[in-house]
Design a protein around this motif. Structure first.
Motif, PDB file in Angstrom:
ATOM      1  N   ARG A 260      37.012  28.845  42.117  1.00 59.26           N
ATOM      2  CA  ARG A 260      36.488  28.890  40.437  1.00 59.26           C
ATOM      3  C   ARG A 260      36.210  30.284  40.180  1.00 59.26           C
ATOM      4  N   ARG A 261      35.613  31.314  41.171  1.00 61.95           N
ATOM      5  CA  ARG A 261      35.096  32.478  40.493  1.00 61.95           C
ATOM      6  C   ARG A 261      36.501  33.147  40.120  1.00 61.95           C
ATOM      7  N   ALA A 262      37.503  33.085  40.658  1.00 61.16           N
ATOM      8  CA  ALA A 262      38.711  33.688  40.358  1.00 61.16           C
ATOM      9  C   ALA A 262      39.387  33.206  39.001  1.00 61.16           C
TER      10      ALA A 262
ATOM     11  N   ALA B 270      40.934  37.171  27.957  1.00 59.70           N
ATOM     12  CA  ALA B 270      40.270  37.333  26.720  1.00 59.70           C
ATOM     13  C   ALA B 270      40.011  38.744  26.382  1.00 59.70           C
ATOM     14  N   ARG B 271      39.568  39.536  27.336  1.00 61.97           N
ATOM     15  CA  ARG B 271      39.308  40.975  27.144  1.00 61.97           C
ATOM     16  C   ARG B 271      40.324  41.441  26.865  1.00 61.97           C
ATOM     17  N   MET B 272      41.653  41.489  27.468  1.00 59.96           N
ATOM     18  CA  MET B 272      42.830  42.078  27.176  1.00 59.96           C
ATOM     19  C   MET B 272      43.429  41.612  25.809  1.00 59.96           C
TER      20      MET B 272
ATOM     21  N   PRO C 163      39.959  46.628  27.984  1.00 64.61           N
ATOM     22  CA  PRO C 163      40.551  47.288  29.446  1.00 64.61           C
ATOM     23  C   PRO C 163      40.600  45.895  30.399  1.00 64.61           C
ATOM     24  N   ARG C 164      41.389  46.389  31.293  1.00 65.64           N
ATOM     25  CA  ARG C 164      41.669  45.244  32.302  1.00 65.64           C
ATOM     26  C   ARG C 164      40.409  45.337  33.256  1.00 65.64           C
ATOM     27  N   ILE C 165      39.937  46.418  33.494  1.00 63.13           N
ATOM     28  CA  ILE C 165      38.652  46.373  34.606  1.00 63.13           C
ATOM     29  C   ILE C 165      37.361  47.033  33.821  1.00 63.13           C
ATOM     30  N   VAL C 166      36.096  46.239  33.852  1.00 59.82           N
ATOM     31  CA  VAL C 166      34.892  46.889  33.726  1.00 59.82           C
ATOM     32  C   VAL C 166      34.266  47.532  34.776  1.00 59.82           C
ATOM     33  N   TYR C 167      34.300  48.843  35.050  1.00 54.46           N
ATOM     34  CA  TYR C 167      33.964  49.326  36.453  1.00 54.46           C
ATOM     35  C   TYR C 167      32.422  48.931  36.513  1.00 54.46           C
ATOM     36  N   ASN C 168      31.390  49.281  35.537  1.00 51.61           N
ATOM     37  CA  ASN C 168      30.127  49.020  35.660  1.00 51.61           C
ATOM     38  C   ASN C 168      29.877  47.745  35.991  1.00 51.61           C
ATOM     39  N   ARG C 169      30.449  46.633  35.749  1.00 52.07           N
ATOM     40  CA  ARG C 169      30.395  45.220  36.121  1.00 52.07           C
ATOM     41  C   ARG C 169      30.796  45.187  37.540  1.00 52.07           C
ATOM     42  N   GLU C 170      31.870  45.811  37.824  1.00 48.86           N
ATOM     43  CA  GLU C 170      32.606  45.832  39.371  1.00 48.86           C
ATOM     44  C   GLU C 170      31.372  46.312  40.335  1.00 48.86           C
ATOM     45  N   ILE C 171      30.677  47.467  39.886  1.00 53.57           N
ATOM     46  CA  ILE C 171      29.840  48.070  40.790  1.00 53.57           C
ATOM     47  C   ILE C 171      28.609  47.159  41.027  1.00 53.57           C
ATOM     48  N   ASP C 172      28.198  46.416  39.909  1.00 51.97           N
ATOM     49  CA  ASP C 172      27.176  45.412  39.957  1.00 51.97           C
ATOM     50  C   ASP C 172      27.457  44.496  41.062  1.00 51.97           C
ATOM     51  N   VAL C 173      28.675  43.861  41.209  1.00 56.39           N
ATOM     52  CA  VAL C 173      29.321  42.821  42.040  1.00 56.39           C
ATOM     53  C   VAL C 173      29.316  43.562  43.437  1.00 56.39           C
ATOM     54  N   LEU C 174      29.726  44.636  43.621  1.00 57.15           N
ATOM     55  CA  LEU C 174      29.685  45.324  45.013  1.00 57.15           C
ATOM     56  C   LEU C 174      28.005  45.263  45.273  1.00 57.15           C
TER      57      LEU C 174
ATOM     58  N   LEU D  60      36.995  39.471  46.519  1.00 57.30           N
ATOM     59  CA  LEU D  60      36.472  38.484  45.281  1.00 57.30           C
ATOM     60  C   LEU D  60      36.878  39.162  44.056  1.00 57.30           C
ATOM     61  N   LEU D  61      36.861  40.475  43.995  1.00 56.33           N
ATOM     62  CA  LEU D  61      37.139  41.421  42.698  1.00 56.33           C
ATOM     63  C   LEU D  61      39.109  41.308  42.449  1.00 56.33           C
ATOM     64  N   ASN D  62      39.431  41.367  43.687  1.00 56.17           N
ATOM     65  CA  ASN D  62      40.922  41.321  43.598  1.00 56.17           C
ATOM     66  C   ASN D  62      41.474  39.904  43.272  1.00 56.17           C
TER      67      ASN D  62
ATOM     68  N   VAL E  71      37.299  31.898  36.531  1.00 54.85           N
ATOM     69  CA  VAL E  71      36.688  32.458  35.582  1.00 54.85           C
ATOM     70  C   VAL E  71      36.845  33.979  35.416  1.00 54.85           C
ATOM     71  N   SER E  72      37.023  34.727  36.387  1.00 48.66           N
ATOM     72  CA  SER E  72      37.283  36.300  36.378  1.00 48.66           C
ATOM     73  C   SER E  72      38.592  36.339  35.538  1.00 48.66           C
ATOM     74  N   LYS E  73      39.598  35.386  35.932  1.00 56.76           N
ATOM     75  CA  LYS E  73      41.112  35.734  35.126  1.00 56.76           C
ATOM     76  C   LYS E  73      40.864  35.325  33.566  1.00 56.76           C
ATOM     77  N   LYS E  74      39.893  34.358  33.440  1.00 57.65           N
ATOM     78  CA  LYS E  74      39.813  33.981  31.876  1.00 57.65           C
ATOM     79  C   LYS E  74      39.036  35.091  31.253  1.00 57.65           C
ATOM     80  N   ILE E  75      38.215  35.629  31.841  1.00 64.04           N
ATOM     81  CA  ILE E  75      37.416  36.892  30.947  1.00 64.04           C
ATOM     82  C   ILE E  75      38.611  37.994  31.049  1.00 64.04           C
ATOM     83  N   GLY E  76      39.279  38.400  31.914  1.00 67.54           N
ATOM     84  CA  GLY E  76      40.157  39.343  31.736  1.00 67.54           C
ATOM     85  C   GLY E  76      41.026  39.286  30.648  1.00 67.54           C
TER      86      GLY E  76
HETATM   87  C1  LIG Z   1      35.215  39.289  35.041  1.00 68.20           C
HETATM   88  C2  LIG Z   1      35.017  40.337  34.189  1.00 68.20           C
HETATM   89  O1  LIG Z   1      36.419  41.155  34.258  1.00 68.20           O
HETATM   90  C3  LIG Z   1      36.673  42.181  35.567  1.00 68.20           C
HETATM   91  C4  LIG Z   1      36.412  41.073  36.836  1.00 68.20           C
HETATM   92  C5  LIG Z   1      35.098  41.316  37.461  1.00 68.20           C
HETATM   93  C6  LIG Z   1      34.588  40.449  38.519  1.00 68.20           C
HETATM   94  O2  LIG Z   1      35.671  39.698  38.810  1.00 68.20           O
HETATM   95  O3  LIG Z   1      33.387  40.185  38.657  1.00 68.20           O
HETATM   96  C7  LIG Z   1      34.171  42.298  37.071  1.00 68.20           C
HETATM   97  C8  LIG Z   1      34.731  43.202  36.138  1.00 68.20           C
HETATM   98  C9  LIG Z   1      35.833  43.049  35.356  1.00 68.20           C
HETATM   99  O4  LIG Z   1      36.521  44.273  35.845  1.00 68.20           O
HETATM  100  C10 LIG Z   1      33.990  40.812  33.427  1.00 68.20           C
HETATM  101  O5  LIG Z   1      34.275  41.695  32.750  1.00 68.20           O
HETATM  102  O6  LIG Z   1      32.862  40.206  33.497  1.00 68.20           O
END
Ligand SMILES: C=C(O[C@@H]1C=C(C(=O)O)C=C[C@H]1O)C(=O)O
Length: 92
Positions: free
Chosen positions: A36-38, A47-49, A54-65, A82-84, A40-45
């Motif tokens: 489900r996470r994958a 929509a954003r693209m 951008p394909r990646i939002v680094y500050n969000r990914e740092i929060d996930v890490l 999970l991110l991949n 939702v993440s693909k859906k957001i990606g």
């Molecule tokens: C889901 C998003 O898109 C990408 C995927 C993320 C994720 O899987 O957590 C986080 C940041 C983005 O690189 C988002 O922007 O929230």
């Protein structure tokens, strides 16, 4: 024996089957949530693209890490996996 001592005690052989059932259930739940996470993440990606973002939002990914940091190096591997998974073909 207090509750804490009991929690730390080795399970009796009889308990192993019940504990394995719990693991099987947990794995099924984890797999369901990871899928489900994958999704939702693909859906957001996508929509954003589509909106020219951008394909990646680094500050969000740092929060996930950071969320998985308490698990140590394995937490980082888990968060990266999970991110991949969320990138799917978008990230390759
Ligand atoms: C889901 C998003 O898109 C990408 C995927 C993320 C994720 O899987 O957590 C986080 C940041 C983005 O690189 C988002 O922007 O929230």
């Amino acid at each position: 024996m207090d509750a804490q001592t009991h929690d730390k005690a080795e399970p009796a052989a009889d308990d192993i089957e019940a504990l394995r059932e719990e693991i099987d259930w947990l794995d099924a739940e984890i797999l369901r949530l990871v899928k489900r996470r994958a999704e939702v993440s693909k859906k957001i990606g996508a929509a954003r693209m589509a909106a020219g973002g951008p394909r990646i939002v680094y500050n969000r990914e740092i929060d996930v890490l950071a969320r998985y940091r308490e698990l140590g190096p394995e937490g980082r591997q888990l968060a990266m996996a999970l991110l991949n998974l969320g990138r799917g073909r978008l990230g390759r």
